[in-house]
Enzyme design. Structure first.
Site, mmCIF file in Angstrom:
data_model
loop_
_atom_site.group_PDB
_atom_site.id
_atom_site.type_symbol
_atom_site.label_atom_id
_atom_site.label_comp_id
_atom_site.label_asym_id
_atom_site.label_seq_id
_atom_site.Cartn_x
_atom_site.Cartn_y
_atom_site.Cartn_z
ATOM 1 N N ASN A 205 -0.291 4.628 -2.538
ATOM 2 C CA ASN A 205 0.531 4.401 -1.363
ATOM 3 C C ASN A 205 1.712 3.704 -1.695
ATOM 4 O O ASN A 205 2.027 2.523 -2.101
ATOM 5 C CB ASN A 205 -0.400 3.176 -0.539
ATOM 6 C CG ASN A 205 0.243 3.076 1.028
ATOM 7 O OD1 ASN A 205 1.389 3.399 1.227
ATOM 8 N ND2 ASN A 205 -0.456 2.683 2.051
ATOM 9 N N HIS B 27 0.488 10.359 6.558
ATOM 10 C CA HIS B 27 0.711 9.320 5.609
ATOM 11 C C HIS B 27 -0.696 8.788 5.197
ATOM 12 O O HIS B 27 -1.308 8.624 6.032
ATOM 13 C CB HIS B 27 1.612 8.390 6.015
ATOM 14 C CG HIS B 27 1.670 7.252 5.192
ATOM 15 N ND1 HIS B 27 1.015 6.359 4.716
ATOM 16 C CD2 HIS B 27 3.007 6.797 4.562
ATOM 17 C CE1 HIS B 27 1.533 5.596 3.886
ATOM 18 N NE2 HIS B 27 2.580 5.662 3.612
ATOM 19 N N CYS C 79 4.510 1.625 6.323
ATOM 20 C CA CYS C 79 4.077 2.948 6.006
ATOM 21 C C CYS C 79 4.497 3.973 7.054
ATOM 22 O O CYS C 79 4.759 5.060 6.918
ATOM 23 C CB CYS C 79 2.547 2.903 5.930
ATOM 24 S SG CYS C 79 1.780 2.235 4.600
ATOM 25 N N PHE D 11 -1.216 0.253 -3.908
ATOM 26 C CA PHE D 11 0.115 0.500 -3.821
ATOM 27 C C PHE D 11 0.774 0.767 -5.087
ATOM 28 O O PHE D 11 0.526 0.472 -6.202
ATOM 29 C CB PHE D 11 0.770 -0.779 -3.327
ATOM 30 C CG PHE D 11 0.391 -0.802 -1.670
ATOM 31 C CD1 PHE D 11 1.226 -0.142 -0.854
ATOM 32 C CD2 PHE D 11 -0.647 -1.701 -1.231
ATOM 33 C CE1 PHE D 11 0.666 -0.122 0.571
ATOM 34 C CE2 PHE D 11 -0.962 -1.642 -0.082
ATOM 35 C CZ PHE D 11 -0.228 -1.176 0.924
#
Length: 375
Positions: free
Chosen positions: A323, A290, A151, A202
């Site tokens: 994500n 993030h 990430c 994700f």
């Protein structure tokens, strides 16, 4: 200067309310306890929409991907390598369109490196028609697909592009990141509880950014100046985010103490960035963080006493895309650009933050560009 942005996604859209049925059906799982846990996770992640390469058609073609204990690394890599090039090329073309200049004007390429030779950087350069003299740099920041920076990879790419542009006047650096969860898809197992977190959080996608250091062409319209960048890792935390490539794909584990580890160190890290311009109050800058997950954003907001709107664009990116590992920070930056253009942000300076394996902190001090260049 950050000059342009672009993104690309698979055709398959995955609304969060359909994740449970889709995942359990695709993995041939009928366990009630697994269903209940996944339903809870799909609610707590705050994600509403994601995109995915994996589809019923793909699983019908490769039924071995649904079988526990089956060596499937080769077909997974074939699927992922093809997908990330397609997604990356779409994102790069979108960024070039946003920039308004031809691909031939790109002097440097930063790209996530896949597990093959030659790497995806060469395949992407050929697909885009970049000059053979384009200087290519590969970063192993494919988080969900088996890379090293996870990430934090998008912010690391920005730091690298900043250094390249500043040391090569007149250069234009294209960053392209593409991620797919294909290496990690597998049936749920009590031995791998984090698989369900991945299924709920994700997503797949790609992003591209163009960075340049003056002089700016009349038609260019930069919106962020990258002033200062830094990286730091926390000793003794290398197992908190842990991933290994195996014959069955990638085995990925995320420690429950990740938000606490980040919280314990983030204040000092942010002050290192803010001290460059003498800012003391965390609410006197704008934020592009993030969104690894809601717990990280919540901890950050609490420990730095941030006003709720400070992390609004990070929460929006998590909601709309999930994500997507290294890419997600660029989706946040696209929302930041929208806010800057609307005049919704009054602060001159801001911070870009991302956290990855190590635990590694990546950060940039940035300034919004008030004057744009028009043709």
């Amino acid at each position: 200067m950050l000059l342009a942005l672009g993104k690309g996604f698979p055709d398959q859209v995955l609304p969060q309310e359909k994740v449970v049925e889709s995942y359990l059906q695709d993995s041939s799982c009928d366990d009630p306890a697994t269903r209940a846990k996944l339903e809870r996770l799909c609610t707590t992640t705050t994600v509403r929409t994601r995109y995915t390469v994996m589809s019923k058609e793909l699983l019908d073609k490769h039924p071995e991907l649904k079988m526990e204990g089956t060596p499937t690394l080769t077909p997974r890599l074939d699927i992922c390598n093809a997908a990330v090039i397609d997604l990356g090329a779409a994102a790069a073309r979108a960024a070039l369109d946003d920039w308004g200049r031809p691909a031939a004007d790109i002097t440097h390429l930063i790209y996530n490196s896949e597990l093959r030779l030659p790497g995806g950087d060469l395949h992407l350069a050929a697909r885009l028609g970049l000059s053979p003299n384009t200087v290519r740099t590969s970063l192993l920041f494919l988080g969900c697909s088996g890379g090293r920076l996870g990430c934090s990879g998008g912010a690391a790419a920005l730091r690298t592009a900043k250094d390249i542009a500043e040391n090569n006047p007149g250069s234009h650096v294209l960053i392209t990141a593409a991620e797919t969860t294909g290496l990690g898809f597998r049936p749920p197992s009590y031995d791998r509880p984090y698989d369900l977190v991945g299924a709920a959080l994700f997503g797949d996608g790609a992003s591209a950014v163009i960075i340049g250091a003056g002089p700016m062409a009349p038609a260019e319209d930069p919106f962020l100046e990258l002033e200062f960048s830094t990286q730091e890792f926390l000793p003794g935390t290398d197992k908190v985010i842990d991933g290994k490539i195996a014959e069955e794909g990638i085995n990925f584990k995320l420690g429950r103490d990740l938000p606490e580890k980040i919280e314990s160190h983030v204040e000092g890290f942010c002050r290192t960035l803010m001290n460059q311009v003498g800012i003391k109050d965390f609410n006197d800058v704008f934020w592009a963080v993030h969104p690894g997950g809601p717990a990280i954003l919540n901890r950050l907001e609490f420990c730095l006493e941030l006003q709720p709107e400070k992390l609004k664009i990070s929460r929006k990116a998590l909601k709309n895309y999930g994500n997507v590992s290294s890419n997600t920070i660029f989706y946040v930056l696209e929302y930041l650009r929208d806010e800057l253009k609307k005049g919704a942000i009054s602060e001159e300076w801001g911070l870009i933050l991302a956290f990855g394996p190590g635990i590694t902190f990546e950060g940039l001090l940035v300034r919004g560009v008030k004057k744009t260049f028009t043709s």
